[in-house]
Design an enzyme around this catalytic site. Structure first.
Site, PDB file in Angstrom:
ATOM      1  CE  LYS A  17      38.853  31.432  33.639  1.00 24.94           C
ATOM      2  NZ  LYS A  17      38.975  32.597  32.990  1.00 24.94           N
ATOM      3  N   PRO A 110      49.316  28.156  37.323  1.00 25.34           N
ATOM      4  CG  PRO A 110      49.939  28.483  35.025  1.00 25.34           C
ATOM      5  CD  PRO A 110      48.906  27.417  36.002  1.00 25.34           C
ATOM      6  CB  ILE A 111      50.031  32.302  40.615  1.00 27.06           C
ATOM      7  CG1 ILE A 111      50.151  31.938  41.200  1.00 27.06           C
ATOM      8  CG2 ILE A 111      49.628  34.174  41.538  1.00 27.06           C
ATOM      9  CD1 ILE A 111      51.593  31.742  42.722  1.00 27.06           C
ATOM     10  CB  ALA A 113      48.091  32.546  34.762  1.00 22.82           C
ATOM     11  CG  LEU A 115      45.331  29.264  33.280  1.00 22.97           C
ATOM     12  CD1 LEU A 115      46.629  29.071  33.656  1.00 22.97           C
ATOM     13  CD2 LEU A 115      44.196  28.963  32.441  1.00 22.97           C
ATOM     14  N   GLY A 117      43.148  30.090  38.994  1.00 28.06           N
ATOM     15  CA  GLY A 117      44.052  29.520  39.959  1.00 28.06           C
ATOM     16  C   GLY A 117      43.410  29.836  41.800  1.00 28.06           C
ATOM     17  N   GLY A 118      43.449  31.023  41.512  1.00 25.00           N
ATOM     18  CA  GLY A 118      43.084  31.547  42.908  1.00 25.00           C
ATOM     19  C   GLY A 118      41.511  31.388  43.346  1.00 25.00           C
ATOM     20  CG  ASP A 152      36.908  33.520  36.950  1.00 25.67           C
ATOM     21  OD1 ASP A 152      36.123  33.617  35.740  1.00 25.67           O
ATOM     22  OD2 ASP A 152      37.677  34.207  36.400  1.00 25.67           O
TER      23      ASP A 152
HETATM   24  O1  C5P Z   1      36.034  38.564  40.319  1.00 20.23           O
HETATM   25  P1  C5P Z   1      37.919  38.843  40.640  1.00 20.23           P
HETATM   26  O2  C5P Z   1      38.173  38.908  41.790  1.00 20.23           O
HETATM   27  O3  C5P Z   1      37.413  38.327  40.068  1.00 20.23           O
HETATM   28  O4  C5P Z   1      37.628  40.202  40.394  1.00 20.23           O
HETATM   29  C1  C5P Z   1      38.748  41.207  39.596  1.00 20.23           C
HETATM   30  C2  C5P Z   1      39.108  42.261  39.662  1.00 20.23           C
HETATM   31  O5  C5P Z   1      38.193  42.868  38.706  1.00 20.23           O
HETATM   32  C3  C5P Z   1      37.994  43.321  40.187  1.00 20.23           C
HETATM   33  O6  C5P Z   1      37.535  43.833  41.064  1.00 20.23           O
HETATM   34  C4  C5P Z   1      37.022  43.927  39.162  1.00 20.23           C
HETATM   35  O7  C5P Z   1      37.762  45.567  39.351  1.00 20.23           O
HETATM   36  C5  C5P Z   1      37.518  43.454  38.016  1.00 20.23           C
HETATM   37  N1  C5P Z   1      36.353  43.007  37.186  1.00 20.23           N
HETATM   38  C6  C5P Z   1      35.515  43.570  36.758  1.00 20.23           C
HETATM   39  N2  C5P Z   1      34.130  42.497  36.278  1.00 20.23           N
HETATM   40  C7  C5P Z   1      33.861  41.649  35.625  1.00 20.23           C
HETATM   41  C8  C5P Z   1      35.460  40.415  36.696  1.00 20.23           C
HETATM   42  C9  C5P Z   1      36.288  41.444  37.229  1.00 20.23           C
HETATM   43  O8  C5P Z   1      35.390  44.624  36.252  1.00 20.23           O
HETATM   44  N3  C5P Z   1      33.334  40.730  35.405  1.00 20.23           N
END
Ligand code: C5P
Length: 345
Positions: A17, A110-111, A113, A115, A117-118, A152
């Protein structure tokens, strides 16, 4: 219970994405940031296979990993795909059934990145498990399970184009807009990785200063680029749409990595209409006029490194690029032992 008796293989793929817009508008009670974003799938895919069978207890193993990209992919239980399969197995509707699940991942996104991917891999895992379980969970239940795994993941399940609010995981479909047909070139320095929490913290520090300097101006009071982009799309106004593409992380991102500002300017010089950071980066997408031009830009970028090896944007190694197009769907079933097909969930 519609769980098959025999060992069953299911293969699902999910796209990367990009964030066409990304606005950070506040802090939520759980510490996450409230965002408003226009999410879009592009045709760069990870694929995942599960081989599942009934067993006396739940066992989940990440068995194989093939990759066309660099970066760290944990093979233990910390991997989001393992968490996704476990979350599915622990769903109340699975009560009374225990399974052994082997997972294989084929990675092209890409990891770390920006995008997702995870999240694409986690989406594949959930959709594959649901196929194995005969469609036990509704789409709503799958999206809610996905949201517990990462902001995501719901979009990686759904795909296409959606408005995201809350943590970015509350999705709203576009109703009647014409299908987007963008051609883009994704660019990422091979050895540059940016942690999402790190960038959010840096954003918060910068935002505090900005608010003092600008007498506490509230992001909620600005004109929303997401609304502008949506309106432009609804009016089929391509120029207005491209003008509205933006990412609130960019000021702090370019402060931390000025070499990426240089790369952005280079991509414009090479012929991109607009270049924008996706998510927390470090990948940027450049909107190109058409596929031929996008391929030429990719070629010129390689030549530029040969001619100007001292440019700061090459300090993280070569700049990898991927020419991609808009993609209309999210996670898609590619094959299953029982039924071969290309159906979306
Ligand atoms: O949800 P995801 O694993 O992608 O988020 C990784 C980290 O990014 C979260 O633990 C948080 O610290 C931060 N984050 C945030 N606000 C968001 C999405 C992510 O603060 N809307």
């Amino acid at each position: 219970m519609p769980i098959p008796e025999q060992r069953t293989s299911v293969i699902v793929e999910a796209p990367a994405k990009i964030n066409l817009t990304f606005e950070i508008i506040g802090l939520l009670a759980d510490g996450y940031h409230e965002v408003s974003t226009l999410l879009h799938s592009v045709d760069l895919f990870d694929s995942l296979e599960i081989i599942a069978s009934k067993a006396s207890q739940n066992q989940v193993h990440l068995k194989s990993y093939r990759s066309s990209v660099s970066g760290y992919f944990p093979m233990d239980d910390s991997n989001l795909v393992v968490k996704a399969v476990r979350a599915f197995l622990e769903h109340e509707k699975m009560a009374g059934t225990t399974c052994e699940v082997e997972i294989g991942v084929d990675k092209n996104i890409p990891i770390e990145a920006g995008l997702a991917g995870g999240s694409a891999d986690a989406a594949c895992a959930l959709v594959a498990m649901n196929e194995y379980a005969g469609g036990l969970l509704s789409e709503k239940e799958l999206l809610s399970l996905g949201s517990g795994l990462g902001a995501d993941v719901p979009f990686a399940i759904k795909g296409g184009i959606c408005l995201g609010s809350g943590r970015g995981d509350r999705l709203e479909n576009f109703g009647t807009i014409p299908d987007l047909d963008l051609v883009m070139i994704l660019v990422k320095p091979r050895k540059l990785f940016v942690s999402t929490p790190y960038l959010f913290k840096a954003f918060d520090r910068r935002e505090k200063i900005r608010r003092v300097e600008e007498k506490n101006s509230d992001p909620k009071e600005r004109i929303s680029t997401t609304v502008l982009a949506r309106t432009a799309l609804e009016n089929e106004d391509l120029t207005g749409f491209i003008d509205s593409l933006s990412n609130d992380f960019e000021p702090v991102f370019f402060e931390l990595y000025p070499e990426m500002q240089e790369l952005k300017e280079l991509m414009i010089e090479l012929g991109c209409w607009k270049v924008v950071l996706t998510g927390s980066g470090p990948t940027m997408y450049g909107v190109a006029p058409n596929i031929n031009k996008a391929n030429l830009i990719a070629r010129d970028l390689v030549a530029d490194r040969m001619n100007n090896p001292d440019r700061a944007c090459y300090k993280h190694g070569p700049v990898d690029s991927w020419v991609v197009k808009s993609n209309r769907h999210g996670a898609v079933l590619k094959s299953s032992d029982n039924e071969k097909g290309d159906d979306q969930i």
